[in-house]
Design a protein around this motif. Sequence first.
Motif, mmCIF file in Angstrom:
data_model
loop_
_atom_site.group_PDB
_atom_site.id
_atom_site.type_symbol
_atom_site.label_atom_id
_atom_site.label_comp_id
_atom_site.label_asym_id
_atom_site.label_seq_id
_atom_site.Cartn_x
_atom_site.Cartn_y
_atom_site.Cartn_z
ATOM 1 N N ALA A 188 11.815 -30.643 34.732
ATOM 2 C CA ALA A 188 11.726 -31.229 33.384
ATOM 3 C C ALA A 188 12.216 -32.667 33.424
ATOM 4 C CB ALA A 188 12.559 -30.419 32.387
ATOM 5 N N ALA A 189 11.736 -33.438 32.455
ATOM 6 C CA ALA A 189 12.233 -34.808 32.276
ATOM 7 C C ALA A 189 12.516 -34.992 30.796
ATOM 8 C CB ALA A 189 11.195 -35.819 32.746
ATOM 9 N N THR A 190 13.609 -35.701 30.514
ATOM 10 C CA THR A 190 13.989 -35.934 29.115
ATOM 11 C C THR A 190 14.245 -37.422 28.902
ATOM 12 O OG1 THR A 190 16.297 -35.535 29.705
ATOM 13 C CG2 THR A 190 15.084 -33.669 28.805
ATOM 14 N N MET A 191 14.145 -37.841 27.657
ATOM 15 C CA MET A 191 14.501 -39.214 27.308
ATOM 16 C C MET A 191 14.911 -39.211 25.837
ATOM 17 S SD MET A 191 12.443 -42.842 27.829
ATOM 18 C CE MET A 191 11.006 -42.016 28.323
ATOM 19 N N ALA A 192 16.131 -39.695 25.567
ATOM 20 C CA ALA A 192 16.599 -39.750 24.174
ATOM 21 C C ALA A 192 16.830 -41.204 23.785
ATOM 22 C CB ALA A 192 17.897 -38.954 24.021
ATOM 23 N N PHE A 193 16.156 -41.645 22.771
ATOM 24 C CA PHE A 193 16.334 -42.993 22.200
ATOM 25 C C PHE A 193 16.090 -44.096 23.232
ATOM 26 C CE2 PHE A 193 19.589 -40.089 20.251
ATOM 27 C CZ PHE A 193 18.788 -39.721 19.188
ATOM 28 N N GLY A 194 15.217 -43.798 24.201
ATOM 29 C CA GLY A 194 14.915 -44.777 25.249
ATOM 30 C C GLY A 194 13.509 -45.344 25.135
#
Length: 238
Positions: free
Chosen positions: A123-129
Motif C-alpha cells: 500500500a501507499a499513502t499520502m496525507a495533505f501532500g
Amino acid sequence: MWARQDAVRRAYVREMFGRVAPRYDLLNGVLSLQLHHYWRRRVVRMLRLAPDSRVLDLCTGTGDLAIELARMLGPAGEVVALDFCEPMLRMGREKARRRGLNHTVWLHADALQLPLAPDQFDAATMAFGLRNLIDKPAAFREIHRVLKPGGKVAVLELTRPQRAPMRWLYDLYALQILPRIGKRLSHADDAYLYLPMSIQHYEDRATIAEYMQQAGFTQVCYRDLTFGVVCVHIGVKP
Ligand SMILES: C[S@@+](CC[C@H](N)C(=O)[O-])C[C@H]1O[C@@H](n2cnc3c(N)ncnc32)[C@H](O)[C@@H]1O
C-alpha cells in the motif's frame, strides 16, 4: 506563486516546510480542531492491511500517518516514510524513536522520482501532500510503479466542501481566520497564506480520480469526511 516555474515552486515548498517544521504539529492540531488524527485513522482503517504489510507513506512530513500505520501494523509490518524536506523528516524520526516504533524507515527523497524498485509495496499513502506536488499525474505513475499488483493507494487531502452553507463557512475559515492564526503561531507569514491558496487551486475530486485511472489504477473511488473538508481517494493496482 502558482504562475512560478515548477523548479522555483518546488524549492519554495521545500524551504517553506523547513521553516514551519518545529511548529507544524502544533498548527495541525489547532487549525484542524484536532480532527487530523481522526482523519488519518480513517485512512488506515479503509486500507484493511494485513499485519505483515509493507507500506510507503509519501510526503510524510512529521510522520503522523507513518506512525499511525506502524502502530497499527505492529513489528511484523514495515513502513517507509518519505519526504523531501529534512527538517520535517527529522521531527518524524524523533517522534517514532520516542514511541519505540523501530520498524519505520525514514527516506529523504522526492515523491516524483522515487528511488525505489518496482512492485514492492502492499500500500501507499499520502496525507495533505498531493496538493503540494507540481505534477500530480506523475506522482500517481510513480506510486503505481512501486506498488505490488493488488496494492492499494490512499490519498487524504484537504478539499472545499461541495455544498453551501458548509462551503461558505469553510471559505470564511480558510481565507480569513486560518491565515491569521497560522501567521501568529508559525512565525512564517507566507506559509499559512500558501495553505488556503493551495486548497483553492487543488483539482476537483473527479479530476484527481481521473489522474489515478490514467496512471493505471482501478476501483478508484473517493469519500468525503467531515462535510467534505477532507476527501480520501482510493485505488488499486490491478
Ligand atoms: C502538509 S505536509 C503533510 C505532512 C504529513 N503527511 C501530515 O499528514 O501531516 C506536506 C509535506 O509534503 C512534503 N512534500 C512536498 N512536495 C514533496 C515532494 N515533491 N517530495 C516529497 N515530499 C514533498 C513537504 O516537505 C511536507 O512535509
